[in-house]
Design a protein around this motif. Structure first.
Motif, PDB file in Angstrom:
ATOM      1  N   LYS A  34      33.640  30.405  39.487  1.00 25.55           N
ATOM      2  CA  LYS A  34      32.483  31.233  39.874  1.00 25.55           C
ATOM      3  C   LYS A  34      32.595  31.756  41.302  1.00 25.55           C
ATOM      4  N   SER A  35      32.816  30.831  42.252  1.00 19.83           N
ATOM      5  CA  SER A  35      32.825  31.254  43.660  1.00 19.83           C
ATOM      6  C   SER A  35      33.995  32.200  43.937  1.00 19.83           C
ATOM      7  N   THR A  36      35.153  31.883  43.375  1.00 18.61           N
ATOM      8  CA  THR A  36      36.339  32.724  43.556  1.00 18.61           C
ATOM      9  C   THR A  36      36.077  34.133  43.017  1.00 18.61           C
ATOM     10  N   ILE A  37      35.434  34.193  41.860  1.00 17.79           N
ATOM     11  CA  ILE A  37      35.158  35.490  41.243  1.00 17.79           C
ATOM     12  C   ILE A  37      34.090  36.250  42.033  1.00 17.79           C
ATOM     13  N   ALA A  38      33.023  35.559  42.436  1.00 16.43           N
ATOM     14  CA  ALA A  38      31.945  36.240  43.174  1.00 16.43           C
ATOM     15  C   ALA A  38      32.488  36.874  44.458  1.00 16.43           C
ATOM     16  N   VAL A  39      33.232  36.108  45.229  1.00 16.64           N
ATOM     17  CA  VAL A  39      33.746  36.602  46.511  1.00 16.64           C
ATOM     18  C   VAL A  39      34.731  37.765  46.297  1.00 16.64           C
ATOM     19  N   ASN A  40      35.647  37.595  45.359  1.00 18.01           N
ATOM     20  CA  ASN A  40      36.692  38.603  45.206  1.00 18.01           C
ATOM     21  C   ASN A  40      36.216  39.864  44.490  1.00 18.01           C
ATOM     22  N   PRO A 179      22.229  41.039  29.914  1.00 18.41           N
ATOM     23  CA  PRO A 179      23.567  41.405  29.425  1.00 18.41           C
ATOM     24  C   PRO A 179      24.628  40.568  30.132  1.00 18.41           C
ATOM     25  N   PHE A 180      25.691  40.230  29.427  1.00 21.16           N
ATOM     26  CA  PHE A 180      26.704  39.369  30.032  1.00 21.16           C
ATOM     27  C   PHE A 180      28.110  39.826  29.681  1.00 21.16           C
ATOM     28  N   LEU A 181      29.039  39.341  30.494  1.00 21.48           N
ATOM     29  CA  LEU A 181      30.442  39.693  30.361  1.00 21.48           C
ATOM     30  C   LEU A 181      31.242  38.413  30.588  1.00 21.48           C
ATOM     31  N   VAL A 182      32.055  38.032  29.607  1.00 23.15           N
ATOM     32  CA  VAL A 182      32.876  36.828  29.752  1.00 23.15           C
ATOM     33  C   VAL A 182      34.204  37.225  30.377  1.00 23.15           C
ATOM     34  N   VAL A 183      34.684  36.402  31.307  1.00 22.04           N
ATOM     35  CA  VAL A 183      36.010  36.666  31.880  1.00 22.04           C
ATOM     36  C   VAL A 183      36.841  35.393  31.813  1.00 22.04           C
ATOM     37  N   ILE A 184      38.052  35.545  31.298  1.00 22.50           N
ATOM     38  CA  ILE A 184      38.967  34.396  31.207  1.00 22.50           C
ATOM     39  C   ILE A 184      39.638  34.232  32.570  1.00 22.50           C
ATOM     40  N   ASN A 185      39.550  33.032  33.117  1.00 26.09           N
ATOM     41  CA  ASN A 185      40.174  32.758  34.419  1.00 26.09           C
ATOM     42  C   ASN A 185      41.187  31.626  34.272  1.00 26.09           C
ATOM     43  N   MET A 186      42.189  31.632  35.138  1.00 25.43           N
ATOM     44  CA  MET A 186      43.220  30.575  35.209  1.00 25.43           C
ATOM     45  C   MET A 186      44.236  30.676  34.076  1.00 25.43           C
ATOM     46  N   HIS A 187      44.532  31.877  33.639  1.00 25.84           N
ATOM     47  CA  HIS A 187      45.601  32.044  32.655  1.00 25.84           C
ATOM     48  C   HIS A 187      46.950  31.786  33.325  1.00 25.84           C
ATOM     49  N   TYR A 220      47.155  31.747  40.096  1.00 27.17           N
ATOM     50  CA  TYR A 220      48.167  31.818  41.146  1.00 27.17           C
ATOM     51  C   TYR A 220      47.796  30.849  42.267  1.00 27.17           C
ATOM     52  N   THR A 221      48.802  30.185  42.805  1.00 28.31           N
ATOM     53  CA  THR A 221      48.588  29.253  43.913  1.00 28.31           C
ATOM     54  C   THR A 221      47.907  29.951  45.093  1.00 28.31           C
ATOM     55  N   LEU A 222      48.246  31.224  45.243  1.00 26.46           N
ATOM     56  CA  LEU A 222      47.664  32.050  46.302  1.00 26.46           C
ATOM     57  C   LEU A 222      46.124  31.959  46.322  1.00 26.46           C
ATOM     58  N   HIS A 223      45.522  31.981  45.126  1.00 32.17           N
ATOM     59  CA  HIS A 223      44.058  31.924  45.043  1.00 32.17           C
ATOM     60  C   HIS A 223      43.523  30.546  45.460  1.00 32.17           C
ATOM     61  N   GLU A 224      44.320  29.511  45.173  1.00 24.88           N
ATOM     62  CA  GLU A 224      43.854  28.145  45.441  1.00 24.88           C
ATOM     63  C   GLU A 224      43.574  27.913  46.919  1.00 24.88           C
ATOM     64  N   HIS A 225      44.330  28.589  47.782  1.00 22.08           N
ATOM     65  CA  HIS A 225      44.191  28.353  49.222  1.00 22.08           C
ATOM     66  C   HIS A 225      43.343  29.411  49.919  1.00 22.08           C
ATOM     67  N   GLU A 228      40.169  27.994  52.068  1.00 20.45           N
ATOM     68  CA  GLU A 228      40.435  27.384  53.392  1.00 20.45           C
ATOM     69  C   GLU A 228      41.144  28.351  54.340  1.00 20.45           C
ATOM     70  N   ASN A 229      41.868  29.338  53.778  1.00 14.97           N
ATOM     71  CA  ASN A 229      42.543  30.303  54.658  1.00 14.97           C
ATOM     72  C   ASN A 229      41.631  31.462  55.068  1.00 14.97           C
ATOM     73  N   GLY A 230      40.444  31.527  54.492  1.00 11.65           N
ATOM     74  CA  GLY A 230      39.540  32.641  54.792  1.00 11.65           C
ATOM     75  C   GLY A 230      40.118  33.977  54.374  1.00 11.65           C
ATOM     76  N   THR A 231      40.681  34.039  53.156  1.00 11.55           N
ATOM     77  CA  THR A 231      41.246  35.316  52.690  1.00 11.55           C
ATOM     78  C   THR A 231      40.549  35.793  51.430  1.00 11.55           C
ATOM     79  N   LEU A 232      40.687  37.096  51.190  1.00 17.40           N
ATOM     80  CA  LEU A 232      40.149  37.752  50.003  1.00 17.40           C
ATOM     81  C   LEU A 232      41.322  38.437  49.315  1.00 17.40           C
ATOM     82  N   VAL A 233      41.217  38.674  48.006  1.00 14.99           N
ATOM     83  CA  VAL A 233      42.348  39.338  47.305  1.00 14.99           C
ATOM     84  C   VAL A 233      42.700  40.682  47.926  1.00 14.99           C
TER      85      VAL A 233
END
Ligand SMILES: Nc1ncnc2c1ncn2[C@@H]1O[C@H](COP(=O)(O)OP(=O)(O)O)[C@@H](O)[C@H]1O
Ligand SMILES: [Mg+2]
Length: 260
Positions: A34-40, A179-187, A220-225, A228-233
């Motif tokens: 959720k948080s990863t998706i909201a921010v990005n 209305p809602f939209l499902v998104v598959i994450n962590m493929h 992607y490992t990139l998203h995991e950090h 803490e790195n204060g980055t956005l996609v």
């Protein structure tokens, strides 16, 4: 502007008719993204938004907010370099009344809201009854759901989030006609097992006729950090993975726009 149009705009501003659309990222299970998706998604929408000089004075067209007392979204955004943040963010700590104020602001176009790690649910709530609990966070969530135009519900290829995805849709969103939209994450890309899992979760979603984003967000490992790195996609250092990762969240932002 014609006089009639001018007075219509005036009336709209006075009566609080809003241009802002509210998108809530919600899933009862923590860790689905959720948080990863909201921010990005806010970052992708912010980078695609029409900008003008006026935005400096009035605030960005895209706003991100969290209703989490833990404040994951705010802490993430606070760690991002100011110039790299293409949206405004607000700290609510589940306080009521803040979000309705932002929504009424005619300069805001999209408000993307992150919800708590896991929802306060009344385990004894009967079918048809509102399962949200009595806490401050549950009240904050109700306030947001009352004005939501769309919900984004993350699900993972691993079955651990499927029941909660269904619960969120059937018990929280459908009764409120959101209305809602499902998104598959962590493929997991490039693995036979990953493809098989992906097909299974797609079939599960499609059996239920839930609208979904066509393709998944890859793991992607990139998203995991990123937190803490204060980055956005939108700010990742150029690499193949960075481009793929950005494409995944851009696709979610575009699909979201189609549904609004
Ligand atoms: N696509 C992804 N690839 C890799 N890691 C991810 C991805 N999406 C989320 N994560 C990681 O998984 C964990 C849970 O994600 P988070 O966004 O905090 O979920 P939630 O807000 O639903 O609890 C975090 O550590 C995050 O960095
Ligand atoms: Mg979270």
């Amino acid at each position: 502007m014609t006089a009639t149009l001018e007075s219509a705009v005036d009336t709209a501003a006075r009566t609080g008719m809003r241009t802002a659309k509210v998108v809530v990222v919600i899933q009862q299970k923590g860790g689905a993204g959720k948080s990863t998706i909201a921010v990005n998604v806010a970052a992708c929408a912010g980078r695609s938004a029409v900008m003008s000089n006026a935005d400096e004075a009035t605030g960005a067209p895209i706003v991100a907010a969290g209703i989490d007392v833990q404040g994951t979204l705010e802490k993430w955004c606070a760690g991002v370099r100011e110039e790299a943040l293409p949206f405004d963010y607000v700290v609510t700590k589940s306080k009521l009344g803040i979000l309705p104020g932002i929504i009424a602001d005619p300069d805001r176009r999209r408000i993307i809201i992150d919800t708590p790690g896991f929802l306060d649910i009344d385990p004894d709530a009967e079918w048809g009854a509102d399962p949200l609990g009595e806490s401050r966070t549950a009240d904050a969530l109700r306030e947001v759901l009352d004005v939501a135009d769309l919900a984004i519900v993350p699900i993972t290829p691993s079955k651990i989030t499927w029941d909660e995805c269904e619960f969120t849709i059937e018990r929280i969103l459908k009764p409120r006609a959101i209305p809602f939209l499902v998104v598959i994450n962590m493929h997991d890309p490039g693995k036979d097992k990953g493809e098989k899992q992906l097909n299974k979760v797609k079939a599960w979603i499609d059996e239920r006729n839930y609208p979904r984003v066509a393709d998944p967000i890859r793991r992607y490992t990139l998203h995991e950090h990123a937190y803490e790195n204060g980055t956005l996609v939108t700010e990742y250092r150029m690499s193949g993975t960075a481009l793929n990762g950005r494409e995944d969240f851009m696709r979610v932002a575009l699909t979201m726009e189609q549904m609004l």
